[in-house]
Design a protein around this motif. Structure first.
Motif, PDB file in Angstrom:
ATOM      1  N   LYS A   3       0.709  -0.778  -0.187  1.00  0.00           N
ATOM      2  CA  LYS A   3       0.362  -0.052   0.482  1.00  0.00           C
ATOM      3  C   LYS A   3       0.800   0.880   0.020  1.00  0.00           C
ATOM      4  N   VAL A   4      -0.040   1.588  -1.144  1.00  0.00           N
ATOM      5  CA  VAL A   4       1.400   3.269  -1.187  1.00  0.00           C
ATOM      6  C   VAL A   4       0.165   4.342  -0.570  1.00  0.00           C
ATOM      7  N   LEU A   5       0.509   5.645  -0.220  1.00  0.00           N
ATOM      8  CA  LEU A   5      -0.507   7.206  -0.137  1.00  0.00           C
ATOM      9  C   LEU A   5       0.564   7.966   0.015  1.00  0.00           C
ATOM     10  N   VAL A   6       0.045   8.860  -1.630  1.00  0.00           N
ATOM     11  CA  VAL A   6      -0.056   9.658  -2.072  1.00  0.00           C
ATOM     12  C   VAL A   6      -0.731  10.779  -1.798  1.00  0.00           C
ATOM     13  N   ALA A  24       2.598   0.070 -11.370  1.00  0.00           N
ATOM     14  CA  ALA A  24       3.531   0.050 -10.707  1.00  0.00           C
ATOM     15  C   ALA A  24       3.465  -1.787  -9.878  1.00  0.00           C
ATOM     16  N   GLY A  25       2.097  -1.894  -9.903  1.00  0.00           N
ATOM     17  CA  GLY A  25       1.462  -2.631  -9.133  1.00  0.00           C
ATOM     18  C   GLY A  25       1.196  -2.764  -7.177  1.00  0.00           C
ATOM     19  N   PHE A  26       0.996  -1.428  -6.793  1.00  0.00           N
ATOM     20  CA  PHE A  26       0.834  -1.158  -5.826  1.00  0.00           C
ATOM     21  C   PHE A  26      -0.674  -0.755  -5.749  1.00  0.00           C
ATOM     22  N   ASP A  27      -1.117  -0.977  -4.134  1.00  0.00           N
ATOM     23  CA  ASP A  27      -2.073  -0.171  -3.551  1.00  0.00           C
ATOM     24  C   ASP A  27      -2.571   0.838  -3.586  1.00  0.00           C
ATOM     25  N   VAL A  28      -2.985   1.692  -4.188  1.00  0.00           N
ATOM     26  CA  VAL A  28      -2.874   3.084  -4.336  1.00  0.00           C
ATOM     27  C   VAL A  28      -4.220   3.844  -3.793  1.00  0.00           C
ATOM     28  N   THR A  29      -4.051   4.616  -2.487  1.00  0.00           N
ATOM     29  CA  THR A  29      -4.710   5.726  -2.088  1.00  0.00           C
ATOM     30  C   THR A  29      -4.306   7.055  -1.774  1.00  0.00           C
ATOM     31  N   GLU A  43      -5.653   4.739   8.797  1.00  0.00           N
ATOM     32  CA  GLU A  43      -6.551   4.002   8.454  1.00  0.00           C
ATOM     33  C   GLU A  43      -5.669   3.034   8.168  1.00  0.00           C
ATOM     34  N   ILE A  44      -5.553   3.268   7.062  1.00  0.00           N
ATOM     35  CA  ILE A  44      -4.548   1.931   5.950  1.00  0.00           C
ATOM     36  C   ILE A  44      -3.313   0.881   6.116  1.00  0.00           C
ATOM     37  N   GLU A  45      -2.437   2.072   7.244  1.00  0.00           N
ATOM     38  CA  GLU A  45      -1.451   1.673   7.853  1.00  0.00           C
ATOM     39  C   GLU A  45      -0.574   1.619   6.182  1.00  0.00           C
ATOM     40  N   PRO A  46      -0.486   2.207   5.216  1.00  0.00           N
ATOM     41  CA  PRO A  46       0.157   2.088   4.436  1.00  0.00           C
ATOM     42  C   PRO A  46       1.849   1.416   3.993  1.00  0.00           C
ATOM     43  N   ASN A  47       2.680   0.734   2.956  1.00  0.00           N
ATOM     44  CA  ASN A  47       3.473   0.709   3.255  1.00  0.00           C
ATOM     45  C   ASN A  47       4.684   1.735   3.306  1.00  0.00           C
ATOM     46  N   LEU A  48       4.397   2.901   2.602  1.00  0.00           N
ATOM     47  CA  LEU A  48       5.613   3.925   2.072  1.00  0.00           C
ATOM     48  C   LEU A  48       4.487   5.146   1.536  1.00  0.00           C
ATOM     49  N   VAL A  49       5.122   6.327   2.135  1.00  0.00           N
ATOM     50  CA  VAL A  49       4.287   7.395   1.824  1.00  0.00           C
ATOM     51  C   VAL A  49       4.797   8.255   0.800  1.00  0.00           C
ATOM     52  N   LEU A  50       3.851   9.060  -0.563  1.00  0.00           N
ATOM     53  CA  LEU A  50       4.753  10.313  -1.099  1.00  0.00           C
ATOM     54  C   LEU A  50       4.317  11.268  -0.458  1.00  0.00           C
TER      55      LEU A  50
END
Length: 121
Positions: A3-6, A24-29, A43-50
């Motif tokens: 999960k990636v948060l943009v 690129a195959g990520f689940d994006v919020t 809420e989503i506890e992403p794996n990375l944040v942009l």
């Protein structure tokens, strides 16, 4: 799925980053301001944040500072995005605990590579 948060207040950039990360195959919020970003992270506890620096309300720097004070997110990878390439901003972002720093405009391939490197995919 990773999960990636943009987070960006510029709709065109938000859309293009969302599309790029999905390709690129990520689940994006997405989030368009700092307050929403902090809510979505909880809420989503992403794996990375942009994370864009210039946001309405609380800035990307403030969001990053908040994350680094929260035990759940001290190790959450954060890539700062900014239209300002000044060295002082980069130093501030890194000092606050950013994992990387990218100046707009940026190479989409380079960004995807940095994300993969941080996630060690």
């Amino acid at each position: 799925m990773t999960k990636v948060l943009v987070v960006d207040d510029e709709p065109n950039i938000l859309l293009s980053l969302e599309f790029l990360m999905q390709q690129a195959g990520f689940d994006v919020t997405t989030a368009e301001d700092g307050e929403t970003a902090l809510q979505r992270i909880s809420e989503i506890e992403p794996n990375l944040v942009l994370l864009d620096i210039s946001l309405p309300g609380i800035s990307g720097f403030d969001v990053l500072e908040h994350l680094r004070k929260d035990e759940r997110f001290t190790r959450l990878p954060v890539i700062m995005l900014t239209a300002h390439g000044r060295e002082v901003e980069k130093e501030k972002g890194m000092a606050l605990g950013a994992d990387d720093y990218i100046t707009k405009p940026f190479s989409t391939q380079a960004l995807v590579q940095k994300v993969r490197n941080l996630l060690q995919e």
